[in-house]
Design an enzyme around this catalytic site. Sequence first.
Site, PDB file in Angstrom:
ATOM      1  N   LYS A 131     -26.746  -1.426  41.649  1.00  0.00           N
ATOM      2  CA  LYS A 131     -25.576  -1.701  42.526  1.00  0.00           C
ATOM      3  C   LYS A 131     -26.188  -2.414  43.678  1.00  0.00           C
ATOM      4  O   LYS A 131     -25.321  -3.140  44.364  1.00  0.00           O
ATOM      5  CB  LYS A 131     -25.177  -0.315  43.134  1.00  0.00           C
ATOM      6  CG  LYS A 131     -24.330   0.254  41.947  1.00  0.00           C
ATOM      7  CD  LYS A 131     -23.499   1.582  42.451  1.00  0.00           C
ATOM      8  CE  LYS A 131     -22.616   1.892  41.044  1.00  0.00           C
ATOM      9  NZ  LYS A 131     -22.277   3.422  41.273  1.00  0.00           N
ATOM     10  N   LYS A 185     -15.748  -1.273  36.267  1.00  0.00           N
ATOM     11  CA  LYS A 185     -14.516  -1.424  37.165  1.00  0.00           C
ATOM     12  C   LYS A 185     -14.803  -2.609  37.743  1.00  0.00           C
ATOM     13  O   LYS A 185     -14.059  -3.234  38.318  1.00  0.00           O
ATOM     14  CB  LYS A 185     -14.721  -0.398  38.327  1.00  0.00           C
ATOM     15  CG  LYS A 185     -14.379   0.867  37.749  1.00  0.00           C
ATOM     16  CD  LYS A 185     -14.357   1.989  39.021  1.00  0.00           C
ATOM     17  CE  LYS A 185     -14.282   3.519  38.366  1.00  0.00           C
ATOM     18  NZ  LYS A 185     -14.716   4.564  39.360  1.00  0.00           N
ATOM     19  N   LYS A 193     -22.054  -2.935  29.874  1.00  0.00           N
ATOM     20  CA  LYS A 193     -21.245  -1.864  29.944  1.00  0.00           C
ATOM     21  C   LYS A 193     -19.693  -2.280  30.453  1.00  0.00           C
ATOM     22  O   LYS A 193     -19.520  -3.163  31.306  1.00  0.00           O
ATOM     23  CB  LYS A 193     -21.917  -1.066  31.073  1.00  0.00           C
ATOM     24  CG  LYS A 193     -21.514   0.363  31.210  1.00  0.00           C
ATOM     25  CD  LYS A 193     -22.223   1.168  32.083  1.00  0.00           C
ATOM     26  CE  LYS A 193     -21.895   0.992  33.448  1.00  0.00           C
ATOM     27  NZ  LYS A 193     -22.585   1.734  34.684  1.00  0.00           N
TER      28      LYS A 193
END
Length: 348
Positions: free
Chosen positions: A119, A214, A211
């Site tokens: 992230k 969002k 993956k």
Amino acid sequence: MSQPSNRVFSGVQPTGNLHLGNYLGAIQKFVALQDSHECIYCVVDLHAITQPFSVWGGPEKLPGYTREVTAAYIASGIDAERHIVFNQSQVAEHAELAWIFNCVARMGWMNRMTQFKEKAGKDREKASVGLFSYPALMAADILLYRATHVPVGDDQKQHLELTRDIAAKFNNDFADQISKLGHGDEYFPMTEPLIEGPATRVMSLRDGTKKMSKSDPSDLSRINLTDSADDIAKKIRKAKTDPEPLPESEEGLKDRPEAENLVGLYAALAGCSRESVLADFGGKQFAEFKPALADVAVEKLTPISGRMRELLDNPDHVDSILQDGAQRARSIAGQTMREVRDIVGFLS
Ligand code: TYM
């Protein structure tokens, strides 16, 4: 307070674009645990703000995203009267226990967290301190309720291991005080992750090695919980595949990430095993399998998106569910924090 034997806690971040991975990896499992466990399901808005505005939408979007996750919980079948549904920022004890856990957890433990690295990206110096200590807040979420089980997707496994490390270190560091105050040898339980079934890691429809997420810029990479039947069918039709027919057995899925993902999706949506999907479709082409997959996806998801829309048309009702849940969550969290403050030695 006595240790509950079957309490579930889990959470989803209100950052928009709720997708099939969130549903199959987490929310569908939350629903299934309601008959056997006492469940607490949280919309983790304190976690959402650890990232830049561009990820969580900023203060204008957050209320809508928080309601969206709440609506997804309820529309999927979570019973907010029998169980607890609330948003994290309404129960101040989450932040309070997270602070204590920041002082228990070690920098080295946090430095190993792969989600932080993903992230934060290349420029780690610019990541928020909150993103770095995110797992301490997650441990606080779980341990505030002394939850015994936590259903999550595979990507949260490392965070749950860290939760156990934090619980063990707290129990050990404060062992004398814990026993003196009559809590036995361990105050916090060793929480068990529940990461099971055919869809613990749902992959992107455009790339079976990535993956479903969002934040993927391509909307074709994911099926959103608010997608129409036409969108769902289109995204499955366009999903990346290889030219081979489906294999007859699971070994044949090895090194075929797209095929493996679609078979896993079918199994999770239809509530069956991957073997039984391959028993029905082994030897068939994707041209035949994809419409069948689209049918099960539409059948499962469109009633949920319909109920979500109805709920979102009545935001006051959604807010009242959260307020009621927060009040009940606070009574458990308040009790834990009174005990933790005593254990740590804070004067009351
Ligand atoms: P979040 O909001 O990223 O995701 C919510 C849940 O969805 C699962 N998930 C997936 N499962 C399968 N395939 C995928 N592609 C996929 N993408 C997401 C996640 O594993 C998760 O279960 N840190 C958590 C939120 C959290 C939490 C907690 C969870 C905060 N406190 C305490 C459990 C207990 C997160 O970022 O979830």
